[in-house]
Scaffold this active site. Structure first.
Site, short mmCIF file in Angstrom:
data_model
loop_
_atom_site.label_atom_id
_atom_site.label_comp_id
_atom_site.label_asym_id
_atom_site.label_seq_id
_atom_site.Cartn_x
_atom_site.Cartn_y
_atom_site.Cartn_z
N GLY A 176 -25.77 123.47 -60.60
CA GLY A 176 -25.12 123.02 -62.07
C GLY A 176 -23.78 122.41 -61.85
NE ARG B 64 -27.90 112.21 -57.01
CZ ARG B 64 -26.76 112.51 -57.68
NH1 ARG B 64 -26.18 112.11 -58.57
NH2 ARG B 64 -26.59 113.66 -57.23
CG ASP C 202 -17.12 122.33 -63.05
OD1 ASP C 202 -17.23 122.03 -61.81
OD2 ASP C 202 -16.81 121.55 -64.02
CG HIS D 192 -13.07 122.97 -63.14
ND1 HIS D 192 -13.87 121.66 -63.28
CD2 HIS D 192 -12.88 123.63 -64.39
CE1 HIS D 192 -13.88 121.67 -64.74
NE2 HIS D 192 -13.48 122.90 -65.46
CG MET E 99 -14.79 112.38 -59.75
SD MET E 99 -14.18 114.07 -60.35
CE MET E 99 -14.81 113.85 -61.89
NE ARG E 100 -21.05 108.92 -57.38
CZ ARG E 100 -21.34 107.84 -58.41
NH1 ARG E 100 -22.01 108.22 -59.39
NH2 ARG E 100 -20.74 106.79 -58.24
CB ILE E 101 -24.13 116.59 -59.75
CG1 ILE E 101 -23.14 116.30 -61.04
CG2 ILE E 101 -24.96 117.66 -59.73
CD1 ILE E 101 -23.84 116.50 -62.39
#
Length: 192
Positions: A141, A65, A143, A107, A90-92
């Site tokens: 974080g 990562r 959202d 969102h 769709m990744r943090i």
């Protein structure tokens, strides 16, 4: 004066990215889309970008990562965007990444209600009478970044997860484009 530079991050079909591309082509969004970056080589968003003549880059998630995080930061640093639009990415992103760049996300809920990947389903399961869309800054974080804009969507008794999500997407695309232009306008004014 040159237009500000946007980079779009996306993982999927690219309907939000397409709205941004369309707005740029119609001059409703005065920006240069410098690149569309995806973590999925098969993402339809890449085809949409290529059809519009926008450069694309694939940065697939790796087992390490930390290496992936460094690759994303390096790519964004090279592109020098004024603003990054996370459009169904769709990744943090790492804390390092979100601290270095101005990143905006949309969102499909009225945050802080229903964060996470299943916002529409969660709103229905909770028996909510309304939901909507939120445009927010991306922080480390999920959202949890500062809210920029929101718009409500009523939930009807006949709504399914799919029908509600489609109605939210219509509002989301319009609000996202308008918010990006507003942020770019504010950024230009602050540099004058």
């Amino acid at each position: 004066m040159t237009n500000p530079r946007i980079v779009i991050l996306a993982s999927g079909s690219g309907s939000i990215a397409q709205a941004i591309i369309d707005a740029q082509h119609s001059d409703d969004l005065k920006a240069e889309i410098a690149c569309v970056i995806s973590d999925q080589a098969s993402a339809r968003v890449l085809e949409r970008a290529e059809a519009a003549g926008i450069p694309t880059k694939i940065i697939a998630m790796t087992e390490n990562r930390t290496d992936w995080d460094k690759e994303i930061v390096a790519a964004l640093t090279d592109l020098q965007p004024d603003l990054i639009a996370s459009a169904g990415f769709m990744r943090i992103l790492s804390a390092d990444c979100v601290s270095k760049f101005k990143i905006v996300n949309s969102h499909p809920a009225l945050l802080p209600l229903f964060p996470g990947a299943h916002a529409v389903r969660d709103a229905l399961a909770a028996g909510a009478r309304k939901t909507g869309t939120t445009i927010h800054w991306v922080d480390a974080g999920v959202d949890t970044g500062a809210l920029i804009a929101q718009e409500e969507v009523e939930i009807t008794p006949s709504d399914t997860e799919e029908s509600l999500h489609e109605r939210i997407k219509i509002v989301e695309r319009r609000l996202y484009v308008a918010t990006l232009q507003q942020l770019l306008n504010e950024s230009v004014r602050s540099h004058d």
